[in-house]
Write an enzyme that holds these catalytic residues in place. Structure first.
Site, short mmCIF file in Angstrom:
data_model
loop_
_atom_site.label_atom_id
_atom_site.label_comp_id
_atom_site.label_asym_id
_atom_site.label_seq_id
_atom_site.Cartn_x
_atom_site.Cartn_y
_atom_site.Cartn_z
N ASN A 7 -14.43 3.34 -3.66
CA ASN A 7 -15.17 3.30 -2.40
C ASN A 7 -16.55 3.88 -2.68
OD1 ASN A 7 -16.18 3.52 0.16
ND2 ASN A 7 -14.45 4.63 1.01
N ARG A 90 -13.69 -1.29 -1.87
CA ARG A 90 -13.94 -1.38 -0.44
C ARG A 90 -15.32 -2.00 -0.26
NH1 ARG A 90 -16.17 3.03 3.61
NH2 ARG A 90 -15.76 1.92 5.53
N HIS A 179 -13.10 -0.57 10.11
CA HIS A 179 -11.84 0.17 9.90
C HIS A 179 -10.64 -0.80 9.82
CE1 HIS A 179 -13.65 3.89 12.17
NE2 HIS A 179 -13.78 4.05 10.86
N ARG A 240 -22.18 9.48 16.60
CA ARG A 240 -22.67 8.21 17.15
C ARG A 240 -22.42 8.14 18.66
NH1 ARG A 240 -19.26 5.16 12.93
NH2 ARG A 240 -20.46 5.37 11.01
N GLU A 385 -6.08 4.08 3.67
CA GLU A 385 -6.90 2.89 3.38
C GLU A 385 -6.90 2.56 1.90
OE1 GLU A 385 -9.76 4.94 6.08
OE2 GLU A 385 -10.48 2.92 6.45
#
Ligand code: AMP
Length: 399
Positions: A7, A90, A179, A240, A385
């Site tokens: 990743n 990823r 996601h 955010r 993940e």
């Protein structure tokens, strides 16, 4: 059979080496400050942590250091690089080009590069990671696993914005969702937990971390999700804003005299829990009452939980039913207060939380926190993940 999962970010690179015979992690680590002074590799294996402080001027050097660590006499876990059967990467944005994971070749890389305009903070870094691995392991198959792919099944009414259709056709402005690997993994785990075929399930998956998104997963397919064209959309998050009225941008810029870039930094880095609380983006600080203004901390967390509830209600309506609500990721797995605020009074939907189970939910395993007579099961499921990427890589590389 060992799969390396990568990743790559712009200045960091996380990795895990997974033995697919039992899906155990045999080594993992993090390269930090790539192309910045003070580069560091932290490598974990054999229950120990090892640190290397050599300079990493680029991602290729970083990958070389990772591979050296993996074959090292002391901290290594494989005798030879050839033991690494494939590498799974990823890749954040697959746009409309990819609805599943793919074997990487130059054509795939070119389309990922073309999609960088949709994910300028992520795709270029992901591609750097791929190219670095290709340079160092030219004969090892590489697979791209996209964050967006799981959401490719959303219907038009979920993914289109109410803007001129030509803006979608000409500029690809639509909801993509992110996601995806996490929503896919926890919905599959939830179906197993329920003892049902996933095709017969309606599940709302709440991935609540520093970045947060919620998905409606109907019969194993994502039919809606809260993040949008970018990960800024949807729930308010650590830093955010989540969804806001687009007209606020122009008004805020006129009031403050600031630029569009500053407006975007405001929305991406200074908003959400951090902006609301004025204290921290970290739910641990907010829930445990650290920081200056306890009332504002609570207001921020309550607002977050309120938005989680809104999505649970909306997505139940979208799917015309609900079998399970799943909480996952840093906040979802660890914050009973948020879970209770979000789904503690949804009895009319058939959701009955067991407060004791919620408060005492053990870490690191799938655990039901609903009452035994709750029609809808509420389950905390640790996401993974990296494991999804490794499984996809194994399947796509046909090893
Ligand atoms: P993630 O993005 O999934 O790594 O999640 C990061 C968020 O999870 C941060 O806001 C953390 O505060 C929160 N988090 C992680 N561990 C805990 C914990 N033990 N209790 C409460 N929040 C936690």
């Amino acid at each position: 059979m060992k799969i390396l999962v990568i990743n790559a970010g712009s200045s960091s690179l996380k990795y895990q080496l997974i033995d697919m015979t039992d899906e155990s992690v045999i080594a993992k680590g993090l390269c930090e400050r790539i192309a910045i002074d003070g580069s560091k590799l932290t490598h974990k294996a054999h229950g120990k942590s090892y640190e290397f402080n050599n300079p990493m001027p680029n991602h290729t050097v970083a990958i070389k250091m990772v591979l050296d660590a993996l074959v090292d006499k002391e901290c290594g876990v494989v005798a030879d690089m050839s033991e690494i059967a494939a590498v799974g990467h990823r890749v954040v944005h697959g746009a409309e080009d990819y609805n599943c994971s793919v074997l990487i070749d130059e054509k795939v890389l070119a389309s990922c590069e073309a999609n960088s305009e949709l994910a300028p903070l992520h795709n270029p870094a992901n591609i750097m990671g791929v190219r670095a691995c290709m340079a160092v392991m030219p004969n090892t198959p590489m697979v791209a696993v996209f964050d967006t792919a799981f959401h490719a099944t959303m219907p038009e009414s979920a993914y289109l914005y109410g803007i001129p259709y030509d803006d979608y056709k000409n500029y690809r402005i639509r909801k993509y969702g992110f996601h995806g690997t996490s929503h896919m993994f926890v919905s599959q785990e939830a179906a197993k937990f329920l003892g049902k075929d996933i095709k017969d399930t309606k599940i709302v998956t709440c991935h609540l971390g520093n970045g947060s998104s919620i998905s409606a997963v109907d019969g194993g397919r994502s039919v809606d999700t809260s993040m949008g064209f970018t990960p800024l959309d949807g729930l308010p998050m650590g830093t955010r804003s989540g969804s806001i009225d687009g007209a606020i941008l122009e008004y805020w810029m006129a009031k403050t005299g600031k630029s569009i870039n500053e407006a975007l930094v405001n929305l991406n880095k200074k908003s959400g829990m951090l902006g609301l609380s004025g204290t921290s983006s970290d739910f641990r600080d907010l829930v445990e009452g650290n920081g200056l203004d306890v009332a504002r901390n609570k207001m921020a967390v309550d607002l977050f939980s309120y938005h989680v509830k809104r999505y649970v209600g909306a997505y139940t309506a979208v799917m015309n039913g609900l079998d399970a609500i799943v909480f996952t990721a840093g906040v979802g797995e660890n914050t009973p207060y948020v879970r209770k605020q979000a789904v503690g009074n949804l009895e009319y939907l058939g959701v009955k939380l067991d407060d004791n189970r919620n408060e005492n939910c053990p870490r690191g395993q799938a655990y039901e926190i609903s009452a035994s007579d709750s029609k809808v099961k509420v389950i905390v499921i640790p996401t993974n993940e990296e494991l999804v990427i490794a499984r996809e890589t194994l399947a796509v590389a046909k090893l």
